[in-house]
Design a protein around this motif. Structure first.
Motif, PDB file in Angstrom:
ATOM      1  N   THR A  16     -41.858 -22.939 -33.608  1.00 45.64           N
ATOM      2  CA  THR A  16     -42.449 -23.469 -32.373  1.00 45.64           C
ATOM      3  C   THR A  16     -42.712 -24.963 -32.493  1.00 45.64           C
ATOM      4  O   THR A  16     -42.416 -25.741 -31.579  1.00 45.64           O
ATOM      5  CB  THR A  16     -43.768 -22.738 -32.050  1.00 45.64           C
ATOM      6  OG1 THR A  16     -43.503 -21.347 -31.876  1.00 45.64           O
ATOM      7  CG2 THR A  16     -44.390 -23.284 -30.764  1.00 45.64           C
ATOM      8  N   SER A 116     -41.620 -23.500 -24.589  1.00 48.48           N
ATOM      9  CA  SER A 116     -41.766 -22.357 -23.676  1.00 48.48           C
ATOM     10  C   SER A 116     -40.429 -21.649 -23.490  1.00 48.48           C
ATOM     11  O   SER A 116     -40.365 -20.410 -23.465  1.00 48.48           O
ATOM     12  CB  SER A 116     -42.295 -22.817 -22.308  1.00 48.48           C
ATOM     13  OG  SER A 116     -43.551 -23.428 -22.429  1.00 48.48           O
ATOM     14  N   GLY A 119     -39.630 -19.708 -26.727  1.00 50.71           N
ATOM     15  CA  GLY A 119     -40.486 -18.533 -26.857  1.00 50.71           C
ATOM     16  C   GLY A 119     -40.172 -17.469 -25.825  1.00 50.71           C
ATOM     17  O   GLY A 119     -40.127 -16.267 -26.138  1.00 50.71           O
ATOM     18  N   ALA A 120     -39.948 -17.914 -24.570  1.00 47.80           N
ATOM     19  CA  ALA A 120     -39.635 -16.971 -23.500  1.00 47.80           C
ATOM     20  C   ALA A 120     -38.288 -16.292 -23.743  1.00 47.80           C
ATOM     21  O   ALA A 120     -38.134 -15.085 -23.498  1.00 47.80           O
ATOM     22  CB  ALA A 120     -39.617 -17.700 -22.156  1.00 47.80           C
ATOM     23  N   GLU A 122     -36.883 -15.691 -26.596  1.00 45.47           N
ATOM     24  CA  GLU A 122     -37.064 -14.698 -27.661  1.00 45.47           C
ATOM     25  C   GLU A 122     -37.691 -13.412 -27.110  1.00 45.47           C
ATOM     26  O   GLU A 122     -37.309 -12.308 -27.486  1.00 45.47           O
ATOM     27  CB  GLU A 122     -37.951 -15.296 -28.756  1.00 45.47           C
ATOM     28  CG  GLU A 122     -38.079 -14.415 -29.997  1.00 45.47           C
ATOM     29  CD  GLU A 122     -38.902 -15.077 -31.091  1.00 45.47           C
ATOM     30  OE1 GLU A 122     -39.496 -14.341 -31.889  1.00 45.47           O
ATOM     31  OE2 GLU A 122     -38.955 -16.324 -31.125  1.00 45.47           O
ATOM     32  N   HIS A 123     -38.652 -13.589 -26.186  1.00 44.26           N
ATOM     33  CA  HIS A 123     -39.324 -12.431 -25.581  1.00 44.26           C
ATOM     34  C   HIS A 123     -38.386 -11.653 -24.653  1.00 44.26           C
ATOM     35  O   HIS A 123     -38.288 -10.421 -24.737  1.00 44.26           O
ATOM     36  CB  HIS A 123     -40.560 -12.898 -24.810  1.00 44.26           C
ATOM     37  CG  HIS A 123     -41.229 -11.815 -24.016  1.00 44.26           C
ATOM     38  ND1 HIS A 123     -41.932 -10.783 -24.619  1.00 44.26           N
ATOM     39  CD2 HIS A 123     -41.282 -11.593 -22.680  1.00 44.26           C
ATOM     40  CE1 HIS A 123     -42.396  -9.973 -23.671  1.00 44.26           C
ATOM     41  NE2 HIS A 123     -42.019 -10.444 -22.494  1.00 44.26           N
ATOM     42  N   PHE A 124     -37.695 -12.390 -23.783  1.00 44.78           N
ATOM     43  CA  PHE A 124     -36.820 -11.723 -22.802  1.00 44.78           C
ATOM     44  C   PHE A 124     -35.585 -11.100 -23.455  1.00 44.78           C
ATOM     45  O   PHE A 124     -34.980 -10.191 -22.892  1.00 44.78           O
ATOM     46  CB  PHE A 124     -36.404 -12.706 -21.704  1.00 44.78           C
ATOM     47  CG  PHE A 124     -37.509 -13.031 -20.735  1.00 44.78           C
ATOM     48  CD1 PHE A 124     -38.119 -12.029 -19.995  1.00 44.78           C
ATOM     49  CD2 PHE A 124     -37.949 -14.339 -20.569  1.00 44.78           C
ATOM     50  CE1 PHE A 124     -39.141 -12.321 -19.109  1.00 44.78           C
ATOM     51  CE2 PHE A 124     -38.975 -14.642 -19.690  1.00 44.78           C
ATOM     52  CZ  PHE A 124     -39.591 -13.631 -18.956  1.00 44.78           C
ATOM     53  N   ASN A 125     -35.219 -11.577 -24.630  1.00 47.24           N
ATOM     54  CA  ASN A 125     -34.106 -10.956 -25.361  1.00 47.24           C
ATOM     55  C   ASN A 125     -34.425  -9.518 -25.773  1.00 47.24           C
ATOM     56  O   ASN A 125     -33.522  -8.713 -25.996  1.00 47.24           O
ATOM     57  CB  ASN A 125     -33.764 -11.777 -26.615  1.00 47.24           C
ATOM     58  CG  ASN A 125     -32.776 -12.889 -26.320  1.00 47.24           C
ATOM     59  OD1 ASN A 125     -31.980 -12.796 -25.387  1.00 47.24           O
ATOM     60  ND2 ASN A 125     -32.814 -13.945 -27.115  1.00 47.24           N
ATOM     61  N   THR A 126     -35.731  -9.232 -25.868  1.00 49.82           N
ATOM     62  CA  THR A 126     -36.133  -7.864 -26.219  1.00 49.82           C
ATOM     63  C   THR A 126     -36.211  -6.965 -24.987  1.00 49.82           C
ATOM     64  O   THR A 126     -36.291  -5.740 -25.108  1.00 49.82           O
ATOM     65  CB  THR A 126     -37.517  -7.867 -26.912  1.00 49.82           C
ATOM     66  OG1 THR A 126     -38.506  -8.363 -26.000  1.00 49.82           O
ATOM     67  CG2 THR A 126     -37.493  -8.739 -28.159  1.00 49.82           C
ATOM     68  N   SER A 139     -36.165 -17.337 -18.673  1.00 51.83           N
ATOM     69  CA  SER A 139     -36.706 -18.281 -19.645  1.00 51.83           C
ATOM     70  C   SER A 139     -36.833 -19.682 -19.047  1.00 51.83           C
ATOM     71  O   SER A 139     -37.852 -20.359 -19.231  1.00 51.83           O
ATOM     72  CB  SER A 139     -35.812 -18.335 -20.890  1.00 51.83           C
ATOM     73  OG  SER A 139     -35.701 -17.073 -21.485  1.00 51.83           O
TER      74      SER A 139
END
Length: 326
Positions: A16, A116, A119-120, A122-126, A139
């Motif tokens: 980050t 952002s 990080g977003a 990485e989150h939305f990839n899940t 993202s």
């Protein structure tokens, strides 16, 4: 198990910070390089430029009794006209008006944006298919919203400074004076004028990153296009050239599609104007100046955005590349 979790947290925190630093450096480099075109573009977008006689050729008209009067032609000036007028009337330093707030704002803005976005993503990839268009759209939207909300006051001050046209020798307002003036006249809410137009401009960010990510993926798939026999260093240079071209193409496409929001945003940020809301500004500009007014300053924007975005994205990618090898 605890040690693994601790190591993962440290790695995530480091990543980050790297994205924050890379984004800030990239934004700063681009802002310094293209500041004069940013000033010209902002002047072209404003409503006041149409009514400033110094920007237009004056026409002498004869009256019935033989006298004459002067009328300024109500034509929209061009990029070179504005540039020439600023240099002649205000001096070369005026081409860097607003650079202070720009540098203050661009580093945190781009840092917040890229951190952002990373990080977003990485989150939305899940949640969605990894590295799909849905991931890139969500993202980019989240990153744009976060960055705009956090830094809008800085951009308002920058715009006010860039719109202030005073001739050589006249005292010009600085950033601190501008902040005081905005607060005295409009209060704290005054610093958030134009934010609705900025939110509408998230569409530009989405288009830019979707195209950029698609081109980046294509470059990865077509690695065989790298000239055969090149060394590792030359291959990396070739890749960065590809990233620069990808950034320029994606930003050009996005700017052309979503440009009107920039004109609306500049009008909303003007001091003491009739432009009080997003929809009212759209109606007034369309009614009084025609739909072509929504694209005033587009040429300056395109000339500015290509080197700005290319510099920003390549600086960002270069720092990430170097960080991976530390």
């Amino acid at each position: 198990m605890v040690l693994q979790a601790s190591n993962y947290f440290i790695m995530a925190q480091r990543e980050t910070l790297v994205h924050l630093f890379a984004g800030g450096c990239g934004g700063t480099a681009g802002a310094i390089l293209t500041c004069p075109l940013e000033v010209v573009k902002t002047r072209l977008q404003s409503s006041g430029v149409t009514f400033r006689p110094i920007y237009f050729p004056q026409v002498h008209l004869q009256t019935i009794n033989g006298g004459s009067f002067v009328r300024s032609t109500p034509l929209s000036p061009g990029l070179l006209q504005i540039l020439k007028t600023i240099l002649e009337k205000e001096g070369a330093r005026s081409l860097f008006r607003g650079l202070g707030p720009n540098l203050v704002g661009v580093a945190p803005s781009r840092a917040i944006y890229f951190a952002s976005y990373s990080g977003a993503k990485e989150h939305f990839n899940t949640i969605f298919e990894p590295e799909s268009k849905k991931v890139h759209i969500c993202s980019a939207a989240f990153a744009g919203f976060s960055s705009i909300t956090a830094t809008n006051p800085i951009w308002l001050v920058k715009t006010r400074l860039q719109l202030e046209a005073k001739e050589r020798g006249q005292k010009k307002m600085n950033a601190v004076q501008c902040v005081k003036r905005v607060y005295q006249m409009q209060g704290f809410r005054g610093f958030y004028r134009g934010m609705t137009a900025s939110y509408a401009g998230i569409s530009e960010t989405i288009i830019h990153f979707v195209i950029y990510e698609a081109l980046k993926q294509r470059l990865r798939q077509e690695r065989y296009l790298t000239p055969p026999g090149t060394t590792h260093v030359n291959q990396d240079s070739w890749d960065f050239l590809g990233l620069m071209v990808s950034a320029g193409i994606s930003k050009t496409c996005a700017s052309c599609v979503a440009y009107p929001h920039e004109v609306i945003r500049t009008r909303l940020r003007e001091e003491g104007t009739k432009y009080t809301s997003f929809l009212r500004t759209v109606r007034l500009v369309a009614k009084e100046e025609g739909y072509t007014a929504f694209y005033r300053g587009l040429m300056a924007q395109l000339i500015r955005q290509i080197p700005n975005t290319a510099t920003m994205m390549v600086t960002y990618e270069l720092i990430l590349y170097m960080a991976e090898r530390v």
